[in-house]
Design a protein around this motif. Structure first.
Motif, PDB file in Angstrom:
ATOM      1  N   UNK A  81      19.096  84.229  30.241  1.00 25.86           N
ATOM      2  CA  UNK A  81      20.631  84.352  29.835  1.00 25.86           C
ATOM      3  C   UNK A  81      21.194  84.820  30.896  1.00 25.86           C
ATOM      4  N   UNK A  82      22.698  84.329  31.285  1.00 24.80           N
ATOM      5  CA  UNK A  82      23.590  84.596  31.994  1.00 24.80           C
ATOM      6  C   UNK A  82      23.483  83.664  33.254  1.00 24.80           C
ATOM      7  N   UNK A  83      22.871  82.565  33.333  1.00 28.63           N
ATOM      8  CA  UNK A  83      22.933  81.774  34.466  1.00 28.63           C
ATOM      9  C   UNK A  83      23.841  80.385  34.138  1.00 28.63           C
ATOM     10  N   UNK A  84      24.110  80.251  32.871  1.00 32.87           N
ATOM     11  CA  UNK A  84      24.938  79.060  32.503  1.00 32.87           C
ATOM     12  C   UNK A  84      23.798  77.864  32.412  1.00 32.87           C
ATOM     13  N   UNK A  85      22.556  78.066  32.027  1.00 26.79           N
ATOM     14  CA  UNK A  85      21.650  77.089  31.880  1.00 26.79           C
ATOM     15  C   UNK A  85      21.932  76.047  30.833  1.00 26.79           C
ATOM     16  N   UNK A  86      22.308  76.381  29.643  1.00 29.02           N
ATOM     17  CA  UNK A  86      22.706  75.731  28.693  1.00 29.02           C
ATOM     18  C   UNK A  86      23.785  74.660  29.131  1.00 29.02           C
ATOM     19  N   UNK A  87      24.944  74.933  29.362  1.00 33.77           N
ATOM     20  CA  UNK A  87      25.936  74.114  30.042  1.00 33.77           C
ATOM     21  C   UNK A  87      25.536  73.226  31.009  1.00 33.77           C
ATOM     22  N   UNK A  88      24.717  73.579  31.970  1.00 37.99           N
ATOM     23  CA  UNK A  88      24.238  72.991  33.042  1.00 37.99           C
ATOM     24  C   UNK A  88      23.221  71.802  32.608  1.00 37.99           C
ATOM     25  N   UNK A  89      22.613  71.954  31.680  1.00 38.18           N
ATOM     26  CA  UNK A  89      21.476  71.059  31.041  1.00 38.18           C
ATOM     27  C   UNK A  89      22.114  70.001  30.149  1.00 38.18           C
ATOM     28  N   UNK A  90      23.203  70.345  29.289  1.00 37.48           N
ATOM     29  CA  UNK A  90      24.259  69.632  28.504  1.00 37.48           C
ATOM     30  C   UNK A  90      24.633  68.531  29.244  1.00 37.48           C
ATOM     31  N   UNK A  91      25.449  69.000  30.400  1.00 35.03           N
ATOM     32  CA  UNK A  91      26.187  68.247  31.254  1.00 35.03           C
ATOM     33  C   UNK A  91      25.372  67.132  32.070  1.00 35.03           C
ATOM     34  N   UNK A  92      24.305  67.642  32.850  1.00 34.90           N
ATOM     35  CA  UNK A  92      23.363  66.773  33.640  1.00 34.90           C
ATOM     36  C   UNK A  92      22.797  65.658  32.370  1.00 34.90           C
ATOM     37  N   UNK A  93      22.338  66.074  31.206  1.00 33.75           N
ATOM     38  CA  UNK A  93      21.708  65.214  30.635  1.00 33.75           C
ATOM     39  C   UNK A  93      22.795  64.161  29.998  1.00 33.75           C
ATOM     40  N   UNK A  94      23.972  64.355  29.813  1.00 33.59           N
ATOM     41  CA  UNK A  94      25.141  63.628  29.084  1.00 33.59           C
ATOM     42  C   UNK A  94      25.508  62.692  30.147  1.00 33.59           C
ATOM     43  N   UNK A  95      25.537  63.234  31.534  1.00 32.71           N
ATOM     44  CA  UNK A  95      25.837  62.225  32.557  1.00 32.71           C
ATOM     45  C   UNK A  95      24.904  61.121  32.852  1.00 32.71           C
ATOM     46  N   UNK A  96      23.382  61.491  32.692  1.00 31.01           N
ATOM     47  CA  UNK A  96      22.400  60.677  32.887  1.00 31.01           C
ATOM     48  C   UNK A  96      22.222  59.424  31.705  1.00 31.01           C
ATOM     49  N   UNK A  97      22.707  59.933  30.496  1.00 32.00           N
ATOM     50  CA  UNK A  97      22.645  59.133  29.490  1.00 32.00           C
ATOM     51  C   UNK A  97      23.721  58.187  29.541  1.00 32.00           C
ATOM     52  N   UNK A  98      24.895  58.750  30.054  1.00 31.93           N
ATOM     53  CA  UNK A  98      26.031  57.851  30.127  1.00 31.93           C
ATOM     54  C   UNK A  98      25.741  56.504  30.977  1.00 31.93           C
ATOM     55  N   UNK A  99      25.041  57.209  32.147  1.00 27.19           N
ATOM     56  CA  UNK A  99      24.704  56.091  33.200  1.00 27.19           C
ATOM     57  C   UNK A  99      23.638  55.229  32.716  1.00 27.19           C
ATOM     58  N   UNK A 100      22.616  55.579  31.899  1.00 23.21           N
ATOM     59  CA  UNK A 100      21.933  54.684  31.102  1.00 23.21           C
ATOM     60  C   UNK A 100      22.384  53.656  30.236  1.00 23.21           C
ATOM     61  N   UNK A 101      23.209  54.019  29.484  1.00 25.55           N
ATOM     62  CA  UNK A 101      24.034  53.288  28.532  1.00 25.55           C
ATOM     63  C   UNK A 101      25.119  52.138  29.375  1.00 25.55           C
ATOM     64  N   UNK A 102      25.617  52.726  30.449  1.00 25.99           N
ATOM     65  CA  UNK A 102      26.432  51.886  31.034  1.00 25.99           C
ATOM     66  C   UNK A 102      25.526  50.657  31.707  1.00 25.99           C
ATOM     67  N   UNK A 103      24.390  51.121  32.392  1.00 25.60           N
ATOM     68  CA  UNK A 103      23.431  50.162  32.534  1.00 25.60           C
ATOM     69  C   UNK A 103      23.113  48.929  31.565  1.00 25.60           C
TER      70      UNK A 103
END
Length: 223
Positions: A81-103
């Motif tokens: 807790x306290x490291x912002x891991x949840x938001x970090x993972x959600x944003x990185x995953x979303x960016x990756x998936x958006x790139x895959x869908x765009x491809x």
């Protein structure tokens, strides 16, 4: 914090991730170490860890299905807790998936996830990590836009012993928040492919699939 992909069980970060999984998940939800070899080498399965000061403090596994333009979140782990891991993972995953869908010349339609229902199963403490508390997780995922499918859900145990695992909801997060139902065929096809790796299917799972095959759509309900 770094977002590092793991593609081999020989990667030292994988052992750290697997140990973390065993700390937070029930035994029947964790694939044996050696059985991870092929999934990690599968280009369609994306396993990433959050690395902080050379330690694995979080992880997520997901996959994108270009033929259906949907994704599946296999798991997300927040190890501290306290490291912002949840938001970090959600944003990185979303960016990756958006790139895959765009491809794929698409905008992602949505993403499936299996989400624990703590109102039915109360014995999952997820290693005592409060960020992983099932009540907290369920509320966070609801805020992200996940909705539960209107069905009595079970899945085959990852022990491949033919046992049915209950206490979870199959959920879907549509990119368009106004979407209130999805095709039953999509659900059936997705589940058949997702669990094709497990030959031992419980009777309850087979019955669930047969009931879905009689429907045209499945409603998305509040989580």
């Amino acid at each position: 914090m770094e977002y590092r992909r793991i593609t081999s069980i020989q990667d030292p970060l994988f052992k750290k991730m697997h140990d973390l999984m065993k700390e937070v998940f029930p035994q029947e939800e964790v694939l044996d170490f050696e059985l991870w070899k092929e999934p990690l080498e599968d280009p369609g399965i994306r396993v990433f860890v959050a690395v902080h000061e050379n330690e694995v403090v979080g992880a997520t596994e997901y996959r994108y299905y270009p033929d259906w333009n949907i994704a599946m979140t296999d798991f997300t782990i927040i190890g501290k807790s306290g490291l912002g891991i949840g938001p970090f993972l959600v944003q990185k995953r979303a960016n990756d998936l958006m790139e895959l869908a765009a491809e794929n010349s698409k905008q992602l339609f949505g993403m499936f996830a299996e989400i624990y229902d703590p109102y039915r199963v109360k014995d999952h403490d997820f290693g005592g990590i409060m960020s992983m508390n099932p009540f907290v997780r369920r509320e966070v995922l609801a805020h992200l836009g996940y909705k539960r499918l209107d069905l009595q859900y079970v899945h085959p145990s990852w022990n491949n012993d033919g046992e049915a695992v209950s206490g979870l909801d199959l959920c879907f997060m549509p990119t368009d928040p106004t979407v209130s139902e999805i095709s039953a065929d999509l659900v059936v096809n997705f589940l058949n492919r997702y669990y094709s790796v497990l030959p031992e299917k419980p009777a309850e799972w087979i019955q669930m699939i047969e009931e879905l095959e009689t429907k045209e759509t499945v409603q998305l309900l509040p989580l």
